[in-house]
Design a protein around this motif. Structure first.
Motif, PDB file in Angstrom:
ATOM      1  N   ALA A 244      -3.731  -5.974 -12.722  1.00 55.69           N
ATOM      2  CA  ALA A 244      -3.419  -6.002 -11.301  1.00 55.69           C
ATOM      3  C   ALA A 244      -2.217  -5.113 -11.003  1.00 55.69           C
ATOM      4  CB  ALA A 244      -3.135  -7.436 -10.863  1.00 55.69           C
ATOM      5  N   GLU A 245      -2.329  -4.333  -9.940  1.00 53.19           N
ATOM      6  CA  GLU A 245      -1.230  -3.490  -9.491  1.00 53.19           C
ATOM      7  C   GLU A 245      -0.817  -3.939  -8.094  1.00 53.19           C
ATOM      8  OE1 GLU A 245      -0.240   1.216  -8.466  1.00 53.19           O
ATOM      9  OE2 GLU A 245      -2.104   0.664  -9.506  1.00 53.19           O
ATOM     10  N   LEU A 246       0.443  -4.349  -7.945  1.00 51.07           N
ATOM     11  CA  LEU A 246       0.953  -4.827  -6.663  1.00 51.07           C
ATOM     12  C   LEU A 246       1.669  -3.694  -5.935  1.00 51.07           C
ATOM     13  CD1 LEU A 246       2.345  -8.334  -7.691  1.00 51.07           C
ATOM     14  CD2 LEU A 246       0.171  -7.804  -6.582  1.00 51.07           C
ATOM     15  N   ILE A 247       1.356  -3.539  -4.649  1.00 49.72           N
ATOM     16  CA  ILE A 247       1.904  -2.465  -3.833  1.00 49.72           C
ATOM     17  C   ILE A 247       2.542  -3.063  -2.586  1.00 49.72           C
ATOM     18  CG2 ILE A 247       1.292  -0.444  -2.425  1.00 49.72           C
ATOM     19  CD1 ILE A 247      -0.977   0.087  -4.370  1.00 49.72           C
ATOM     20  N   ASP A 248       3.740  -2.580  -2.235  1.00 48.46           N
ATOM     21  CA  ASP A 248       4.384  -3.094  -1.030  1.00 48.46           C
ATOM     22  C   ASP A 248       5.038  -1.999  -0.191  1.00 48.46           C
ATOM     23  OD1 ASP A 248       6.902  -2.547  -2.302  1.00 48.46           O
ATOM     24  OD2 ASP A 248       6.811  -4.491  -3.281  1.00 48.46           O
ATOM     25  N   ALA A 249       4.802  -0.725  -0.509  1.00 49.90           N
ATOM     26  CA  ALA A 249       5.357   0.366   0.281  1.00 49.90           C
ATOM     27  C   ALA A 249       4.726   0.347   1.672  1.00 49.90           C
ATOM     28  CB  ALA A 249       5.092   1.706  -0.389  1.00 49.90           C
ATOM     29  N   PRO A 250       5.524   0.424   2.736  1.00 43.91           N
ATOM     30  CA  PRO A 250       4.988   0.324   4.102  1.00 43.91           C
ATOM     31  C   PRO A 250       3.829   1.273   4.394  1.00 43.91           C
ATOM     32  CG  PRO A 250       7.377   0.196   4.152  1.00 43.91           C
ATOM     33  CD  PRO A 250       7.013   0.532   2.732  1.00 43.91           C
ATOM     34  N   ALA A 251       3.940   2.532   3.968  1.00 47.40           N
ATOM     35  CA  ALA A 251       2.874   3.502   4.248  1.00 47.40           C
ATOM     36  C   ALA A 251       1.578   3.096   3.557  1.00 47.40           C
ATOM     37  CB  ALA A 251       3.306   4.893   3.807  1.00 47.40           C
ATOM     38  N   GLN A 252       1.679   2.581   2.348  1.00 45.50           N
ATOM     39  CA  GLN A 252       0.487   2.160   1.618  1.00 45.50           C
ATOM     40  C   GLN A 252      -0.121   0.904   2.233  1.00 45.50           C
ATOM     41  OE1 GLN A 252      -1.019   4.006  -0.276  1.00 45.50           O
ATOM     42  NE2 GLN A 252       0.105   4.801  -2.026  1.00 45.50           N
ATOM     43  N   LEU A 253       0.717  -0.016   2.681  1.00 43.83           N
ATOM     44  CA  LEU A 253       0.206  -1.217   3.335  1.00 43.83           C
ATOM     45  C   LEU A 253      -0.606  -0.838   4.569  1.00 43.83           C
ATOM     46  CD1 LEU A 253       3.321  -3.585   3.162  1.00 43.83           C
ATOM     47  CD2 LEU A 253       1.243  -3.714   1.767  1.00 43.83           C
ATOM     48  N   GLU A 254      -0.086   0.093   5.344  1.00 49.21           N
ATOM     49  CA  GLU A 254      -0.800   0.540   6.545  1.00 49.21           C
ATOM     50  C   GLU A 254      -2.124   1.200   6.168  1.00 49.21           C
ATOM     51  OE1 GLU A 254      -0.143   3.523  10.396  1.00 49.21           O
ATOM     52  OE2 GLU A 254       1.526   3.082   9.034  1.00 49.21           O
ATOM     53  N   ARG A 255      -2.101   1.987   5.111  1.00 43.62           N
ATOM     54  CA  ARG A 255      -3.321   2.674   4.673  1.00 43.62           C
ATOM     55  C   ARG A 255      -4.405   1.673   4.285  1.00 43.62           C
ATOM     56  NH1 ARG A 255      -5.105   4.400  -0.513  1.00 43.62           N
ATOM     57  NH2 ARG A 255      -6.604   6.117  -0.391  1.00 43.62           N
ATOM     58  N   TYR A 256      -4.030   0.667   3.511  1.00 37.56           N
ATOM     59  CA  TYR A 256      -5.033  -0.295   3.058  1.00 37.56           C
ATOM     60  C   TYR A 256      -5.498  -1.211   4.180  1.00 37.56           C
ATOM     61  CZ  TYR A 256      -4.643   1.365  -1.674  1.00 37.56           C
ATOM     62  OH  TYR A 256      -4.690   2.167  -2.784  1.00 37.56           O
ATOM     63  N   GLN A 257      -4.659  -1.429   5.171  1.00 38.02           N
ATOM     64  CA  GLN A 257      -5.133  -2.148   6.351  1.00 38.02           C
ATOM     65  C   GLN A 257      -6.249  -1.368   7.036  1.00 38.02           C
ATOM     66  OE1 GLN A 257      -1.375  -2.853   8.526  1.00 38.02           O
ATOM     67  NE2 GLN A 257      -1.778  -5.029   8.332  1.00 38.02           N
ATOM     68  N   ARG A 258      -6.083  -0.049   7.131  1.00 37.76           N
ATOM     69  CA  ARG A 258      -7.111   0.780   7.758  1.00 37.76           C
ATOM     70  C   ARG A 258      -8.392   0.780   6.933  1.00 37.76           C
ATOM     71  NH1 ARG A 258      -2.767   4.519   8.577  1.00 37.76           N
ATOM     72  NH2 ARG A 258      -3.647   5.884   6.974  1.00 37.76           N
ATOM     73  N   ILE A 259      -8.244   0.831   5.612  1.00 41.33           N
ATOM     74  CA  ILE A 259      -9.429   0.796   4.752  1.00 41.33           C
ATOM     75  C   ILE A 259     -10.181  -0.519   4.929  1.00 41.33           C
ATOM     76  CG2 ILE A 259     -10.205   0.698   2.349  1.00 41.33           C
ATOM     77  CD1 ILE A 259      -7.996   2.688   1.663  1.00 41.33           C
ATOM     78  N   LEU A 260      -9.442  -1.621   4.995  1.00 39.21           N
ATOM     79  CA  LEU A 260     -10.080  -2.923   5.197  1.00 39.21           C
ATOM     80  C   LEU A 260     -10.750  -2.994   6.562  1.00 39.21           C
ATOM     81  CD1 LEU A 260      -7.373  -5.229   3.609  1.00 39.21           C
ATOM     82  CD2 LEU A 260      -9.718  -4.961   2.802  1.00 39.21           C
ATOM     83  N   ASP A 261     -10.132  -2.402   7.564  1.00 34.68           N
ATOM     84  CA  ASP A 261     -10.750  -2.373   8.891  1.00 34.68           C
ATOM     85  C   ASP A 261     -12.078  -1.616   8.838  1.00 34.68           C
ATOM     86  OD1 ASP A 261      -8.659  -3.781  10.005  1.00 34.68           O
ATOM     87  OD2 ASP A 261      -7.632  -2.005  10.785  1.00 34.68           O
ATOM     88  N   ARG A 262     -12.095  -0.476   8.153  1.00 36.10           N
ATOM     89  CA  ARG A 262     -13.321   0.309   8.040  1.00 36.10           C
ATOM     90  C   ARG A 262     -14.389  -0.464   7.284  1.00 36.10           C
ATOM     91  NH1 ARG A 262     -12.639   5.922   8.327  1.00 36.10           N
ATOM     92  NH2 ARG A 262     -14.882   6.035   7.859  1.00 36.10           N
ATOM     93  N   ALA A 263     -13.985  -1.153   6.231  1.00 36.48           N
ATOM     94  CA  ALA A 263     -14.942  -1.950   5.459  1.00 36.48           C
ATOM     95  C   ALA A 263     -15.510  -3.073   6.313  1.00 36.48           C
ATOM     96  CB  ALA A 263     -14.267  -2.511   4.212  1.00 36.48           C
ATOM     97  N   GLY A 264     -14.649  -3.703   7.101  1.00 35.12           N
ATOM     98  CA  GLY A 264     -15.108  -4.786   7.964  1.00 35.12           C
ATOM     99  C   GLY A 264     -16.104  -4.314   8.998  1.00 35.12           C
TER     100      GLY A 264
END
Length: 284
Positions: A244-264
């Protein structure tokens, strides 16, 4: 003088990261910050590395010296302080990797969870038989007792879905993961039925991306998004070959939110997803 902790908890390390970010936003060096808060430079560095604990009052004092006026963030940071509390996962400290335990700690304290998995069923939704078959294909191979340790840990993690007040949990699962054969037909069918049973829980939402849904942007790795008390304390976990790789950088958090939105957007509705899973189980 207290000694630095050799095994800081994930929450203590995150507190240190956020305090460092506040200091850097204030354009202060560790030496300058130490002078402001009445500490040594080494102590400030150890706090930021998570090696020293810090009280809630101390966090408020540090935030004031760093000119932070975001009260919701400060309040959230104070919840990460105090003496280290031994979570149930500590019983696995000498058995499983620190990465797995960090994931468990972050997951346990999340206020909401949102995941997208392409080739594997999300861990919180796996049956014991499915998990056992999955761990039986690791590289290098695990010994039987090591597999059982991982299975018991995974099943215990699932208790968060059955709390009196569970965090909202949303899972987006690709059809590829549903069709992946881990175990015999009975195991696979049992896993699919288990998904539909969990989808009936009030705080669990399961949606499916069918093959016919078309492509969407993703690397194919599993994404687990853990919401913190405030959005600055969100964390993303990525499945990798090395753990497991944990990420908390703000730019990366925003990026993965967008990816999850697209997946949804590519997924079926929960009701249609439940019907889709039922059909897949019948075809086995």
């Amino acid at each position: 003088m207290p000694q630095p902790s050799p095994l800081p908890s994930a929450r203590r390390r995150r507190l240190g990261v956020e305090l460092r970010r506040l200091r850097e936003r204030a354009d202060l060096t560790a030496t300058q910050a130490a002078a402001l808060v009445g500490a040594t430079q080494s102590r400030v560095s150890n706090i930021e590395a998570g090696r020293y604990g810090v009280s809630a009052d101390r966090v408020r004092t540090i935030a004031r010296h760093y000119d932070c006026t975001d009260e919701p963030l400060i309040d959230a940071l104070t919840t990460l302080t105090g003496e280290r509390r031994r979570g149930w996962w500590e019983e696995y400290r000498d058995i499983l990797s620190p990465r797995m335990l960090d994931l468990t700690e972050v997951e346990h304290h999340a206020t909401a969870l949102r995941v997208a998995h392409i080739i594997n069923i999300p861990g919180l939704l796996q049956t014991a038989d499915h998990a056992r078959a999955l761990f039986g294909h690791t590289v290098p191979p695990l010994k039987p007792h090591e597999i059982e340790h991982r299975v018991s840990h995974r099943i215990k993690r699932q208790e968060i879905l059955h709390r009196e007040q569970p965090p909202p949990y949303t899972a987006i699962i690709h059809e590829a993961a549903l069709r992946m054969r881990f175990g015999d037909r009975v195991t696979v069918r049992g896993q699919l039925h288990h998904l539909n049973e969990l989808s009936e829980l009030d705080d669990v939402t399961i949606t499916v991306i069918p093959f016919a849904g078309g492509p969407f942007h993703t690397s194919g790795q599993g994404i687990d998004y853990f919401h913190g008390q405030v959005h600055q304390l969100d964390t993303v976990q990525l499945d990798t070959d090395h753990g497991a790789e944990l990420i908390d950088a703000p730019a990366q958090l925003e990026r993965y939110q967008r990816i999850l939105d697209r997946a949804g957007q590519a997924a079926l509705t929960p009701a249609k997803s439940r019907d889709y899973i039922t059909r897949l189980a019948k075809d086995l």
